[in-house]
Motif scaffolding. Sequence first.
Motif, PDB file in Angstrom:
ATOM      1  N   LYS A  83       1.132  -1.322   0.047  1.00  0.00           N
ATOM      2  CA  LYS A  83       0.003  -0.416  -0.093  1.00  0.00           C
ATOM      3  C   LYS A  83       0.821   1.096  -0.270  1.00  0.00           C
ATOM      4  N   ILE A  84       2.623   1.060   0.956  1.00  0.00           N
ATOM      5  CA  ILE A  84       2.801   2.749   1.138  1.00  0.00           C
ATOM      6  C   ILE A  84       4.365   2.102   0.371  1.00  0.00           C
ATOM      7  N   PRO A  85       4.951   3.030  -0.667  1.00  0.00           N
ATOM      8  CA  PRO A  85       6.030   2.639  -1.542  1.00  0.00           C
ATOM      9  C   PRO A  85       6.925   3.245  -0.440  1.00  0.00           C
ATOM     10  N   THR A 189      -7.568  10.102   9.939  1.00  0.00           N
ATOM     11  CA  THR A 189      -6.731  11.281   8.447  1.00  0.00           C
ATOM     12  C   THR A 189      -5.585   9.690   7.952  1.00  0.00           C
ATOM     13  N   GLU A 190      -4.175   9.178   8.729  1.00  0.00           N
ATOM     14  CA  GLU A 190      -3.690   8.614   7.570  1.00  0.00           C
ATOM     15  C   GLU A 190      -4.441   7.193   6.890  1.00  0.00           C
ATOM     16  N   VAL A 191      -5.736   6.767   7.580  1.00  0.00           N
ATOM     17  CA  VAL A 191      -6.203   5.694   6.310  1.00  0.00           C
ATOM     18  C   VAL A 191      -6.846   6.099   5.065  1.00  0.00           C
ATOM     19  N   ILE A 192      -7.271   7.822   5.210  1.00  0.00           N
ATOM     20  CA  ILE A 192      -7.876   8.622   4.130  1.00  0.00           C
ATOM     21  C   ILE A 192      -7.309   9.196   3.355  1.00  0.00           C
ATOM     22  N   ALA A 193      -5.721   9.741   4.026  1.00  0.00           N
ATOM     23  CA  ALA A 193      -3.965   9.894   3.138  1.00  0.00           C
ATOM     24  C   ALA A 193      -3.646   8.750   2.729  1.00  0.00           C
ATOM     25  N   CYS A 194      -3.138   7.084   2.972  1.00  0.00           N
ATOM     26  CA  CYS A 194      -2.538   6.109   2.730  1.00  0.00           C
ATOM     27  C   CYS A 194      -4.035   5.566   1.465  1.00  0.00           C
ATOM     28  N   SER A 195      -5.158   5.691   1.457  1.00  0.00           N
ATOM     29  CA  SER A 195      -6.207   5.426   0.287  1.00  0.00           C
ATOM     30  C   SER A 195      -5.308   6.149  -0.799  1.00  0.00           C
ATOM     31  N   PHE A 196      -5.086   7.400  -0.615  1.00  0.00           N
ATOM     32  CA  PHE A 196      -5.316   8.459  -1.592  1.00  0.00           C
ATOM     33  C   PHE A 196      -3.963   8.106  -1.959  1.00  0.00           C
ATOM     34  N   ILE A 197      -3.002   7.603  -1.354  1.00  0.00           N
ATOM     35  CA  ILE A 197      -1.600   7.708  -1.916  1.00  0.00           C
ATOM     36  C   ILE A 197      -1.473   6.216  -2.937  1.00  0.00           C
ATOM     37  N   GLU A 201      -0.400   5.486  -6.441  1.00  0.00           N
ATOM     38  CA  GLU A 201       0.251   4.710  -6.897  1.00  0.00           C
ATOM     39  C   GLU A 201       0.296   3.424  -7.873  1.00  0.00           C
ATOM     40  N   SER A 202      -1.705   3.277  -7.763  1.00  0.00           N
ATOM     41  CA  SER A 202      -1.773   1.945  -8.182  1.00  0.00           C
ATOM     42  C   SER A 202      -1.488   2.210  -9.952  1.00  0.00           C
TER      43      SER A 202
END
Length: 302
Positions: A83-85, A189-197, A201-202
């Motif tokens: 999920k996170i590069p 906040t982290e969940v939304i930001a991670c979903s966006f990232i 990245e996808s």
Amino acid sequence: MIIADDSSSTAPSKSSAISDSIKNDADNFHIQDLSIADNPIFSFEYSRKVFYTATLLQGEYRLEFEDRNIDISGNSLLFTTTKIPFGIHATGLGYSGISCMFKEEFITKANSGYRLLEFPIYKPGRQNVYSLTEEQTKDFIDIYLKIFNEKQVNSAFNVNLQRTYLLEIIFNAQNLAPANSFVKTNNTTEVIACSFIRLLESQFPIESPQHAIKFKTSKDFADSLSLHPNYLNRQVKLSKGRTVSEIIAARLVQEAKILLKLTNWNIAEISSALGFEEPSHFNLFFKKNANSSPTDYRKFHK
């Protein structure tokens, strides 16, 4: 630690069904030695969009996430998701490490009784680093070496043993206390930001001029995540310190530079693949963000 070579052994004759199953699992799991003596240019590359990792590091390293760098030293366990590069770069000599890289299909309810994403260390929005004592390090190295040894064995059961040993690493790690400064918690906040990232990245890497990215504006991402653009931007800014538009622009510039350096696609093809309606729009965007025209950048870096 020894580098695993999947091609160094020949499997005994098996039924077609068993062979196919083992081949699929072999594609889903790899173990890699990260120990290269006296090589300060070490870096660890892998397909971050596909593989989860469980990595033991010894020495001095810099972990590079999408929004920050973390320097670590000593003995550490690192668990990363798709999920996170991230990247790993050695910053000193005398380092070593070993990493298991595997797809989500390698640990499922059907083949192990567990779902990978049920484990806290692989929950979306978390990147965990665990500091290890010398005794703990020895115990984990022993497990990694058992996995490596199974990679060299011609057995119908070695893949299951590798999976069992990987689960042993995961279970033992969850009994450790992660270094607090390295943990990202799963607040809204982290969940939304991670979903966006993750959604951003996808779309990368772009492998063909015909495969244009789908999401390019804040509204595109907000619509896909069922959020208001202003709310998405506010949460991302709180988490990352940059706006959605700034992060998108930086990622487009990064991908544009890669395509200009590593492909022979013309400027119009790169422009289209990155979601620009006209090459002139791409030229203006690139020049604004890279202080160079795409053509000049390619001439200088090719």
